[in-house]
Design an enzyme around this catalytic site. Structure first.
Site, PDB file in Angstrom:
ATOM      1  CE1 TYR A 118      -3.440  -2.655   0.581  1.00 22.13           C
ATOM      2  CE2 TYR A 118      -4.645  -0.856   1.502  1.00 22.13           C
ATOM      3  CZ  TYR A 118      -4.637  -2.276   0.941  1.00 22.13           C
ATOM      4  OH  TYR A 118      -5.955  -2.611   0.907  1.00 22.13           O
ATOM      5  CE  LYS A 146       2.024 -17.185  -2.742  1.00 18.42           C
ATOM      6  NZ  LYS A 146       1.128 -18.350  -2.847  1.00 18.42           N
ATOM      7  CG  ASP A 186      -1.434 -20.124  -1.149  1.00 16.78           C
ATOM      8  OD1 ASP A 186      -0.811 -20.219   0.079  1.00 16.78           O
ATOM      9  OD2 ASP A 186      -0.958 -20.588  -2.039  1.00 16.78           O
ATOM     10  CG  ASP A 223      -8.278  -4.703   2.349  1.00 16.88           C
ATOM     11  OD1 ASP A 223      -9.103  -4.389   3.040  1.00 16.88           O
ATOM     12  OD2 ASP A 223      -8.293  -4.780   1.264  1.00 16.88           O
ATOM     13  CG  ASP A 232     -13.521  -6.933   3.388  1.00 17.00           C
ATOM     14  OD1 ASP A 232     -13.192  -6.473   4.204  1.00 17.00           O
ATOM     15  OD2 ASP A 232     -14.199  -6.619   2.555  1.00 17.00           O
TER      16      ASP A 232
HETATM   17  C1  IPM Z   1     -10.196  -1.045   4.399  1.00 16.72           C
HETATM   18  C2  IPM Z   1     -10.379  -0.511   3.133  1.00 16.72           C
HETATM   19  C3  IPM Z   1      -9.250   0.531   2.840  1.00 16.72           C
HETATM   20  C4  IPM Z   1      -7.812  -0.417   2.585  1.00 16.72           C
HETATM   21  C5  IPM Z   1      -9.114   1.097   1.524  1.00 16.72           C
HETATM   22  C6  IPM Z   1     -10.584   1.878   1.351  1.00 16.72           C
HETATM   23  C7  IPM Z   1      -8.148   2.123   1.254  1.00 16.72           C
HETATM   24  O1  IPM Z   1     -10.473  -1.575   2.095  1.00 16.72           O
HETATM   25  O2  IPM Z   1     -10.071  -0.193   5.574  1.00 16.72           O
HETATM   26  O3  IPM Z   1     -10.442  -2.287   4.714  1.00 16.72           O
HETATM   27  O4  IPM Z   1      -7.947  -1.058   1.646  1.00 16.72           O
HETATM   28  O5  IPM Z   1      -7.084  -0.521   3.702  1.00 16.72           O
HETATM   29 MN    MN Z   2     -10.881  -3.406   3.128  1.00 19.77          MN
END
Ligand code: IPM
Ligand code: MN
Ligand code: NAD
Length: 381
Positions: free
Chosen positions: A165, A212, A244, A268, A272
């Site tokens: 990032y 990784k 993975d 990230d 999710d």
């Molecule tokens: C998160 C989001 C952010 C990230 C984006 C919007 C920059 O997906 O906070 O999880 O990737 O960190």
């Molecule tokens: Mn995110």
């Protein structure tokens, strides 16, 4: 760093009333509602914090500032100087979400997400805590087998200010090549791994480091550094996993994981993914922390353009982020616990936004769901 480990208070000021030994906290909280459902969920978490202030006798001052797409529209950039200055002067920040279709043109010179990354980088908020728990009340309706969800309690510690990032990148509108780079230094890995090991000490004493290392040089440095740090923590079991197969195993054996430390991008994606264990992306909170007590607190989800403006967003992730704010920036553990208990009780009593809806249960609006949480706080006080 986590919870009780973060002893020092930098700015928030505690008054003690000697008579009954009750501590009164004076704190300034900046709200950054942002875009899409951000404002809809932040307003509800503020209601919960206001309730906490009234119930426990604290004084929280809330000031709102702009971030993301709305800031691009109003001020020309996703993180105006006034927003940064307001955050600098505050004890903590409560953020909604940024982004949306209006600002998603890949050739646009500025993007809402840049504001969020700049905020994290500016305050060196290198450790992003993303707790994932499976709620008993929701397990029956989860896409995974309910028996697999029993006692799921994972703490993701995501590195937040380094890796791909924040690496060097090249991007040209008319070029046929673009690149991003993933770089980590030993110091960056050590400081986030330390947060993970320390957190594990007050939990189930296991750290899984996800990388990784079979392909990427930066990830071999990651693994070598975490392995070296484990010598300082002989009481903690350390295991390494490749990202993975971890992505598969965490859904197969979710209750076998305790603290999971990983890099920026893997954290990230994996968090999710693991929101499925909690029932919805709308359920997961986060705390972004640096060296001091200042922190940025936000749900892990985005601006959810598909449901924005409908009043049906799940505010739980933001309410639980407010609980983390109470715990990590203000040192108010009992108050944080009270909020978390109220969420659990509201879910147990059947409160559901549409994303966690159950057959035969009338879904609640964002505000009505928060009312249900507040009602639990009142009856339990
Ligand atoms: C998160 C989001 C952010 C990230 C984006 C919007 C920059 O997906 O906070 O999880 O990737 O960190
Ligand atoms: Mn995110
Ligand atoms: P998203 O998280 O916004 O939405 C993914 C899905 O989850 C959607 O179907 C949405 O309706 C649902 N969802 C998310 N939060 C919910 C909630 N609280 N209640 C009910 N359902 C919820 O992800 P996306 O669609 O990939 O991204 C949309 C925008 O958000 C993009 O511009 C992205 O960059 C941005 N984003 C911002 C942040 C942030 O501000 N921290 C995080 C992730 C994505």
């Amino acid at each position: 760093m986590t919870g009780s480990l973060r002893a020092g208070r930098e700015r928030a000021c505690r008054e003690r009333t000697d008579k009954d030994k009750i501590y009164i906290m004076n704190a300034t909280i900046i709200t950054l509602p942002g875009d899409g459902i951000g404002p809809e969920v932040v307003v509800e978490a503020v209601r919960v914090l206001e309730h906490v202030a009234a119930a426990y006798g604290h004084r929280f001052a809330f000031n709102e500032a702009m971030i993301g797409g709305c800031a691009i529209d109003a001020a020309g950039g996703p993180l105006p100087d006034e927003t940064l200055a307001a955050c600098r002067a505050a004890d903590a920040v409560l953020l909604g979400a940024v982004g949306g279709p209006k600002w998603s043109d890949p050739t646009a010179p500025v993007r809402p997400e840049q504001g969020l990354l700049k905020l994290r980088g500016h305050f060196e908020l290198f450790a992003n805590l993303r707790p994932v728990r499976a709620w008993p009340a929701l397990a029956r309706y989860a896409p995974l087998r309910a028996d697999l969800l029993e006692s799921v309690d994972i703490l993701f510690v995501r590195e937040l200010t380094g890796g791909i990032y924040f690496g060097k990148r090249r991007e040209q509108d008319d070029g046929d090549t673009a690149w991003d780079t993933m770089a980590y230094t030993v110091e960056e890995v050590e400081r986030v791994a330390r947060v993970a090991f320390e957190a594990a000490r007050s939990r189930r004493k296991k750290v899984t480091s996800v990388d990784k290392a079979n392909v990427l040089a930066a990830m071999r440095l990651w693994r070598r550094t975490v392995t070296g740090m484990a010598r300082d923590y002989p009481d903690i079991e350390l295991e390494h996993a490749l990202v993975d197969s971890f992505a598969m195993n965490v859904l197969r054996w979710p209750s076998s994981y305790d603290v999971v430390v990983t890099g920026n991008m893997f954290g990230d994606i994996l968090s999710d993914e693991c929101s499925v264990l909690a029932g919805s992306l709308g359920m997961l909170p986060s705390a972004s922390l640096g060296a001091g007590t200042f922190g940025v607190y936000e749900p892990i989800h985005g601006s959810a353009p598909d449901i924005a403006g409908k009043g049906i967003a799940n505010p739980t992730g933001t309410i639980l982020s407010a609980a983390m704010l109470l715990r990590h920036s203000l040192g108010l553990e009992a108050e944080a616990q009270a909020v978390e208990d109220a969420v659990e009780a509201a879910l147990a009593a059947g409160a559901r936004t549409p994303d966690i809806g159950a057959p035969g249960v009338e879904p609640l609006s964002t505000t009505a769901f928060t009312d249900a949480v507040l009602a639990q706080m009142k009856t339990r006080a």
